[in-house]
Design an enzyme around this catalytic site. Structure first.
Site, PDB file in Angstrom:
ATOM      1  N   GLY A  22       0.714  -1.155  -0.519  1.00 35.75           N
ATOM      2  CA  GLY A  22       0.099   0.094   0.098  1.00 35.75           C
ATOM      3  C   GLY A  22       1.166   0.714   0.087  1.00 35.75           C
ATOM      4  O   GLY A  22       0.026   2.307   0.689  1.00 35.75           O
ATOM      5  N   ALA A  23       2.503   1.559  -0.973  1.00 37.72           N
ATOM      6  CA  ALA A  23       2.770   2.544  -0.559  1.00 37.72           C
ATOM      7  C   ALA A  23       2.279   3.569  -1.676  1.00 37.72           C
ATOM      8  O   ALA A  23       3.548   3.947  -2.149  1.00 37.72           O
ATOM      9  CB  ALA A  23       3.819   1.908  -0.869  1.00 37.72           C
ATOM     10  N   ASN A  24       1.728   3.816  -2.352  1.00 40.21           N
ATOM     11  CA  ASN A  24       1.460   4.231  -3.454  1.00 40.21           C
ATOM     12  C   ASN A  24       1.000   5.102  -2.810  1.00 40.21           C
ATOM     13  O   ASN A  24      -0.243   6.742  -3.631  1.00 40.21           O
ATOM     14  CB  ASN A  24       0.169   3.740  -5.129  1.00 40.21           C
ATOM     15  CG  ASN A  24      -0.909   2.635  -4.891  1.00 40.21           C
ATOM     16  OD1 ASN A  24      -1.833   2.807  -3.152  1.00 40.21           O
ATOM     17  ND2 ASN A  24      -1.777   2.757  -5.418  1.00 40.21           N
ATOM     18  N   THR A  25       0.384   5.755  -2.043  1.00 39.34           N
ATOM     19  CA  THR A  25      -0.575   6.756  -0.632  1.00 39.34           C
ATOM     20  C   THR A  25      -0.113   6.974   0.782  1.00 39.34           C
ATOM     21  O   THR A  25       0.212   5.316   1.215  1.00 39.34           O
ATOM     22  CB  THR A  25      -2.282   6.070  -1.234  1.00 39.34           C
ATOM     23  OG1 THR A  25      -2.774   7.501   0.065  1.00 39.34           O
ATOM     24  CG2 THR A  25      -2.928   5.604  -1.121  1.00 39.34           C
ATOM     25  N   ILE A  27      -0.135   6.467   4.206  1.00 38.41           N
ATOM     26  CA  ILE A  27       1.359   6.582   5.505  1.00 38.41           C
ATOM     27  C   ILE A  27       2.457   5.763   4.487  1.00 38.41           C
ATOM     28  O   ILE A  27       3.754   5.704   4.574  1.00 38.41           O
ATOM     29  CB  ILE A  27       0.903   4.917   6.381  1.00 38.41           C
ATOM     30  CG1 ILE A  27      -0.102   6.736   7.475  1.00 38.41           C
ATOM     31  CG2 ILE A  27       1.848   5.453   7.633  1.00 38.41           C
ATOM     32  CD1 ILE A  27      -0.921   6.288   8.711  1.00 38.41           C
ATOM     33  N   GLY A  28       1.855   4.814   3.428  1.00 43.26           N
ATOM     34  CA  GLY A  28       3.053   3.923   3.157  1.00 43.26           C
ATOM     35  C   GLY A  28       3.671   4.186   1.964  1.00 43.26           C
ATOM     36  O   GLY A  28       5.192   3.799   2.372  1.00 43.26           O
ATOM     37  N   SER A 151      -4.049  -0.416  15.125  1.00 44.06           N
ATOM     38  CA  SER A 151      -5.518   0.961  14.837  1.00 44.06           C
ATOM     39  C   SER A 151      -5.214   0.679  16.598  1.00 44.06           C
ATOM     40  O   SER A 151      -5.265  -0.448  17.501  1.00 44.06           O
ATOM     41  CB  SER A 151      -6.149   0.981  13.841  1.00 44.06           C
ATOM     42  OG  SER A 151      -7.060   2.096  14.547  1.00 44.06           O
ATOM     43  N   TYR A 176     -13.828  -3.778  10.617  1.00 41.51           N
ATOM     44  CA  TYR A 176     -12.320  -2.777  10.712  1.00 41.51           C
ATOM     45  C   TYR A 176     -11.865  -3.226  11.655  1.00 41.51           C
ATOM     46  O   TYR A 176     -10.038  -3.900  12.150  1.00 41.51           O
ATOM     47  CB  TYR A 176     -12.571  -1.454  10.589  1.00 41.51           C
ATOM     48  CG  TYR A 176     -11.301  -0.706   9.964  1.00 41.51           C
ATOM     49  CD1 TYR A 176      -9.997  -0.849   9.383  1.00 41.51           C
ATOM     50  CD2 TYR A 176     -10.817   0.330  11.531  1.00 41.51           C
ATOM     51  CE1 TYR A 176      -9.287   0.167   9.492  1.00 41.51           C
ATOM     52  CE2 TYR A 176      -9.204   0.578  11.233  1.00 41.51           C
ATOM     53  CZ  TYR A 176      -9.273   0.406  10.877  1.00 41.51           C
ATOM     54  OH  TYR A 176      -7.353   0.981  10.931  1.00 41.51           O
TER      55      TYR A 176
END
EC number: 1.1.1.300
Length: 292
Positions: A22-25, A27-28, A151, A176
């Site tokens: 998930g590095a395209n937005t 925190i990632g 979380s 979640y």
């Protein structure tokens, strides 16, 4: 929400290999950028490759590190997870840091390609499988680390083994929370199994962060706007992940949960070793993995 820890480690990472999901937005992206800044070879494991390529170019330009690579990873599809792992293992001899960062939040009821409820499927089972497939490479590269983004919401979570896929009752918010509890239980059981291997693992609460996670809930987007003064930026939210990935001497704290770059308390459910072991076995069974 007002407190905001900062990663103070000065560790540099030349020759080190990192995977961030998930590095395209959000925190990632900020996590990947900082690791690239420190000289690591960073893999952006993303569902949206086109968006990932834009982020990779931005990180390369910002950091001067050209070793920022994008690879397709859809955590809602075990075929995609296995394909990513197969490609990575063929491409790389080492893996020093795995950051399981990607996630979904408050989705309307839906299922993954394999029939898992979306939150437990992506947030827990997807990363469970990915970690399993990369674990031998992490062991071979030791000392190495695994960081699982959880979380504070885990406090509201419960592992309902009779309703793990949400088919008997479903609430998007609680789904979640359940998945975030699963992240912590997975981290603790993984740490127990990895003792003496040179691989350590940590779960983190990044804080309340302005990100795309709330895209499925208009109410949450409104709340984020209303309390925007108190909400962390993605860069601030990345600090605890970076702390657990980089800080020297943290090995003794493997299996612990961190917030604002410090060990923090978890719910009674999250401390239950029996539930953690059962969740491990059930996860293996669902994914067709050996239990030992």
């Amino acid at each position: 929400m007002l407190s905001s820890g900062v990663c103070t480690s000065t560790v540099q990472l030349p020759g080190k290999v990192v995977v961030v999901t998930g590095a395209n937005t959000g925190i990632g992206k900020e996590t990947a950028k900082e690791l690239a800044q420190r000289g690591a070879r960073v893999y952006l494991a993303c569902r949206d490759v086109e968006k990932g390529e834009l982020v990779a170019k931005d990180i390369q330009t910002t950091t001067g590190n050209q070793q920022v690579l994008v690879r397709k990873l859809d955590l809602s599809d075990t075929k995609s997870i296995r394909a990513f792992a197969k490609g990575f293992l063929a491409e790389e001899k080492h893996l020093h840091i795995l950051i399981n960062n990607a996630g979904v939040m408050m989705c309307p009821y839906s299922k993954t390609a394999d029939g898992f409820e979306m939150h437990i499927g992506v947030n827990h089972l997807g990363h469970f499988l990915l970690t399993h497939l990369l674990l031998e490479k992490l062991k071979e590269s030791a000392p190495s680390r695994i960081v699982n983004v959880s979380s504070l919401a885990h406090h509201l979570g419960r592992i309902h083994f009779h309703n793990l896929q949400g088919e008997k009752f479903y609430n998007a918010g609680l789904a979640y929370c359940h998945s975030k509890l699963a992240n912590i239980l997975f981290t603790q059981e993984l740490a127990r199994r990895l003792k003496g291997s040179g691989v350590t693992t940590y779960s983190v609460h990044p804080g309340t962060v302005q990100s795309e996670l709330v895209r499925h809930s208009s109410f949450m987007r409104w709340m984020w706007w209303l309390f925007s003064f108190f909400i962390k930026t993605p860069q601030q939210g990345a600090q605890t992940s970076l702390h657990c990935a980089l800080t020297e001497g943290l090995e003794i704290l493997s299996g612990n949960h961190f917030s604002d770059c410090h060990v923090t308390w978890v719910s009674a459910q999250a401390r239950n070793e029996t539930i953690a072991r059962r969740l491990w076995d059930v996860s293996c069974d669902l994914l067709g993995l050996p239990m030992d």
